[in-house]
Design a protein around this motif. Structure first.
Motif, short mmCIF file in Angstrom:
data_model
loop_
_atom_site.label_atom_id
_atom_site.label_comp_id
_atom_site.label_asym_id
_atom_site.label_seq_id
_atom_site.Cartn_x
_atom_site.Cartn_y
_atom_site.Cartn_z
N MET A 1 -25.93 -17.34 -22.13
CA MET A 1 -25.07 -16.46 -22.92
C MET A 1 -25.79 -16.01 -24.17
N PHE A 69 -11.63 -19.74 -28.19
CA PHE A 69 -11.48 -19.54 -26.75
C PHE A 69 -11.81 -18.10 -26.36
N TRP A 70 -11.17 -17.15 -27.05
CA TRP A 70 -11.32 -15.75 -26.64
C TRP A 70 -12.64 -15.14 -27.11
N SER A 72 -15.37 -16.83 -27.23
CA SER A 72 -16.31 -17.32 -26.23
C SER A 72 -16.16 -16.53 -24.93
N TRP A 73 -14.93 -16.29 -24.54
CA TRP A 73 -14.69 -15.54 -23.29
C TRP A 73 -15.30 -14.14 -23.38
N LEU A 74 -15.25 -13.56 -24.57
CA LEU A 74 -15.82 -12.22 -24.76
C LEU A 74 -17.34 -12.25 -24.95
N GLY A 75 -17.90 -13.46 -25.05
CA GLY A 75 -19.35 -13.57 -25.23
C GLY A 75 -19.80 -13.40 -26.66
N ASP A 78 -21.02 -18.66 -28.82
CA ASP A 78 -21.55 -19.58 -27.81
C ASP A 78 -20.99 -20.98 -28.10
N LEU A 79 -20.02 -21.41 -27.30
CA LEU A 79 -19.35 -22.69 -27.58
C LEU A 79 -20.30 -23.89 -27.46
N SER A 80 -21.37 -23.73 -26.68
CA SER A 80 -22.27 -24.87 -26.54
C SER A 80 -23.02 -25.15 -27.85
#
Lengths: 201, 205
Positions: A1, A69-70, A72-75, A78-80
């Motif tokens: 990502m 959440f969103w 991250s979903w949208l890119g 980067d949650l990692s």
């Protein structure tokens, strides 16, 4: 990502600390604006007469949860690369009990005590001095209780893994719980105020 | 006052919608549309067995590799130079930012290791969040692999099995008493981990 939102600060530790200071000051300003630098305000939560703490904290949790959440979903994020503190079950239960007892006794938690101290409240200064002393004593005691301090390690034991459900499910349940709490908190405040009025001569 | 109330209710409604959509979406990552096998469908997710995230010993990982455990995938989260210096056999080098390409597959078991608890924790949270059912972290990371598998101290009833496992990976088991030098028995990832690696390296492993 490829996440466009930078979570690392270029230049090493010093710029990171400057950013952290800025975030901390902004956080403190928000707490003060919400009235959470006042011990009586916080004690109102324990007596259910003032649900401001619940509203502010739950709002922050829901905002952060949905935002991460969103985004991250949208890119975008980067949650990692978002730090998740490891879980140590026994030590954290004990720490939670000590923290809760201290907060109930003092009427302030570490964050709000700093806010109270920054605004010149004597109780805030006292509590802040107390928790800094507690941090020092705990730090000195860690070697003597190292086995317990590092016991019950579970890594990043977040709710999705603990419950065996998706992150989306946890997000939904927390949001639903928060909205329910918001809806009920006004009624609780009114009920407690009516009860206090009846008791008062 | 009415405007404020309407604004707050609007925020509440937005949160309710986003929360419900999060439940529907499941994971905070969009599945790539690059191939049938890499898309995580609801059916695939349902087929995943019980979720379990737990730490395993380096010896356990060694046994899984030796026994050819089905679906095993080992991820090395250290930097690439450390990976090139030495790594667990069959491990793949991954930076945290590269984990988004590790998509869940039915029956797969992921094993992570590094030399940083926080990095392990972040990776575990991420992988669990995107739907990986079995994620394990090697307790003690690469340091534990060096001391438990490549240079174990063997003694007692388990000596033969531990020694055989070590030799399978080219290790050199030792019969030295643990009291002789506590550094060689420490698999814990602490401030001495670098010292352990250096010490083991000096022994020629």
């Amino acid at each position: 990502m490829t996440a466009p939102l930078p979570l690392d600060v270029a230049g090493g530790t010093t710029p990171s600390l400057v950013v952290a200071l800025g975030v901390g000051v902004a956080f403190g300003w928000c707490l003060e604006r919400a009235g959470l630098g006042s011990a009586p305000k916080l004690m109102g939560q324990f007596t259910l007469r003032d649900m401001t703490v619940l509203k502010v904290m739950f709002s922050a949790i829901v905002t952060a949860m949905l935002g991460l959440f969103w985004l991250s979903w949208l890119g975008v994020v980067d949650l990692s690369r978002v730090a998740v503190p490891p879980t140590f079950i026994g030590p954290q239960i004990v720490g939670g009990v000590v923290f809760g007892a201290g907060m109930a006794l003092a009427g302030l938690c570490p964050g709000t005590s700093c806010v109270a101290a920054a605004t010149g409240r004597l109780d805030g200064l006292t509590v802040a001095a107390g928790f800094f002393a507690g941090v020092l004593v705990t730090g000195l005691a860690v070697p003597a209780m190292a086995d317990f301090y590092e016991s019950g390690t579970r890594g990043a034991f977040a709710l999705p893994a603990a419950l065996g459900v998706t992150q989306g499910t946890v997000t939904f349940v927390v949001v639903a719980g928060a909205l329910t709490a918001f809806a009920l908190s006004g009624r609780v405040e009114r009920a407690m105020a009516a009860r206090a009025a009846r008791v008062r001569p | 006052m009415t405007d404020t109330r309407s604004f707050v209710r609007g925020l509440g409604a937005a949160a309710a919608v986003l929360g419900t959509l999060a439940f529907v979406v499941g994971a905070p990552v969009r599945p790539p549309h690059t191939g049938r096998d890499t898309v995580v469908s609801a059916a695939t997710r349902d087929a995943l067995d019980e979720r379990a995230i737990e730490q395993i010993s380096a010896s356990q990982l060694a046994r899984w590799i030796r026994d050819g455990k089905a679906g095993l995938r080992v991820l090395d989260l250290r930097d690439s130079s450390a990976f090139e210096t030495k790594h667990v056999p069959s491990a793949e080098s991954f930076a945290l930012t590269g984990l988004a390409t590790v998509l869940p597959k039915p029956g797969e078991t992921l094993v992570l290791y590094s030399d940083d608890d926080l990095r392990d924790a972040q990776a575990t949270a991420w992988l669990a969040g995107v739907g990986h059912a079995r994620v394990h972290v090697v307790r003690g990371g690469m340091s534990a692999w060096m001391t438990e598998v490549l240079s174990p101290i063997v003694q007692g009833d388990s000596a033969k099995a531990v020694g055989a496992l070590s030799r399978y990976f080219g290790g050199v088991p030792s019969l030295v008493s643990p009291d002789a030098d506590p550094r060689v028995t420490s698999g814990a990832r602490d401030d001495g981990s670098k010292e352990v690696l250096e010490f083991v390296a000096r022994r020629g492993c």
